[in-house]
Design an enzyme around this catalytic site. Sequence first.
Site, PDB file in Angstrom:
ATOM      1  N   TYR A   1     -12.775  14.858 -19.337  1.00  0.00           N
ATOM      2  CA  TYR A   1     -12.680  13.937 -20.476  1.00  0.00           C
ATOM      3  C   TYR A   1     -13.195  14.592 -21.751  1.00  0.00           C
ATOM      4  O   TYR A   1     -14.041  15.493 -21.713  1.00  0.00           O
ATOM      5  CB  TYR A   1     -13.536  12.686 -20.236  1.00  0.00           C
TER       6      TYR A   1
ATOM      7  N   ASP B   1     -18.449   0.260 -25.362  1.00  0.00           N
ATOM      8  CA  ASP B   1     -17.442   0.971 -26.154  1.00  0.00           C
ATOM      9  C   ASP B   1     -17.284   0.296 -27.512  1.00  0.00           C
ATOM     10  O   ASP B   1     -17.953  -0.693 -27.818  1.00  0.00           O
ATOM     11  CB  ASP B   1     -16.098   1.039 -25.409  1.00  0.00           C
TER      12      ASP B   1
ATOM     13  N   ASP C   1      -9.902   3.049 -18.789  1.00  0.00           N
ATOM     14  CA  ASP C   1     -10.228   1.916 -19.660  1.00  0.00           C
ATOM     15  C   ASP C   1      -9.095   1.619 -20.651  1.00  0.00           C
ATOM     16  O   ASP C   1      -8.447   2.543 -21.149  1.00  0.00           O
ATOM     17  CB  ASP C   1     -11.503   2.205 -20.454  1.00  0.00           C
TER      18      ASP C   1
ATOM     19  N   ARG D   1     -18.540   5.664 -20.281  1.00  0.00           N
ATOM     20  CA  ARG D   1     -19.280   4.701 -21.115  1.00  0.00           C
ATOM     21  C   ARG D   1     -20.756   4.656 -20.716  1.00  0.00           C
ATOM     22  O   ARG D   1     -21.644   4.591 -21.568  1.00  0.00           O
ATOM     23  CB  ARG D   1     -18.673   3.304 -20.967  1.00  0.00           C
TER      24      ARG D   1
END
Length: 297
Positions: A66, A80, A38, A178
Amino acid sequence: MHGVINLLKPPGMTSHDAVAFVRRALKIKRVGHTGTLDPAAAGVLPICVGQATRLVEYLQAGRKTYIAEATFGFETDTLDGVGKVISEKDASAVNLENIRGELAAFRGEIDQIPPMYSAIKKDGQKLYDLARAGKIDESELTPRRVTIHEVLPTHFFEDKKRSRAMIHIECSSGTYIRSLVRDLGRALNCGATMTFLVRSQSGHFTLENAVTLEEIAAHPQSALLPMQETLQFCDFPMIENDDAAHDLSQGKRGPEITADTAPLVVFLNRSRSIAAVAVAQGKFYKAEKVLFLNSDT
């Protein structure tokens, strides 16, 4: 010029922009990434160059790691921190214990609804284009099967209105962090938005070994991992066999399969100019991809 650059993508840059940067720095057209990161996120983004672009499907299949920040009490349209707030709820009851409890349900194989603002295509159009035009809503999205190997809150920051948690995630390719944060917020009945994301690992590529845009600009060729190392990162057995490499490169069948051979193998000639990715088919290996590593195309 063939191989992979393990790019440390900065926040604010799209994956497409990262590819364009590497293309300019190396003065080569054949460049591609191994999976979108992203724009707001930072971290590991392996960029394939030259013949390595033919290995994208193998390189992007590896496990991803992550660190995400989930902020509780609201949800945005893009899921987000840069999106428009579409709902707000009281999150005062959220704590580390109930976050950990809800996250346990996400481990393993799960069906995940992707974000509306994503590059996934529906009827030939990207979801974010449909979402911006108001032509789609979440109920029309098709769930995708993903695997969450590990998900664990590592820190919790309490706030009267919007508490935050840092979450460690290990997952399969195709997982949207997300969406994971959104679903956690809904499970806690308060909403949540991903407000920070860094990818620390993608397959064998790690944050510790990633190179910055500045390093690539200064020394573009030295930032490129060579093809033999790239092939090893695909996790195939690599066998030096001149005859097999040449036969497979000419469309002929490869060696006979034995009980102790793998279903997918890379055969190399001695000079390392030919690499044949071969798949077991019947009693023999057949070339799936052939890479001529001295070629400029």
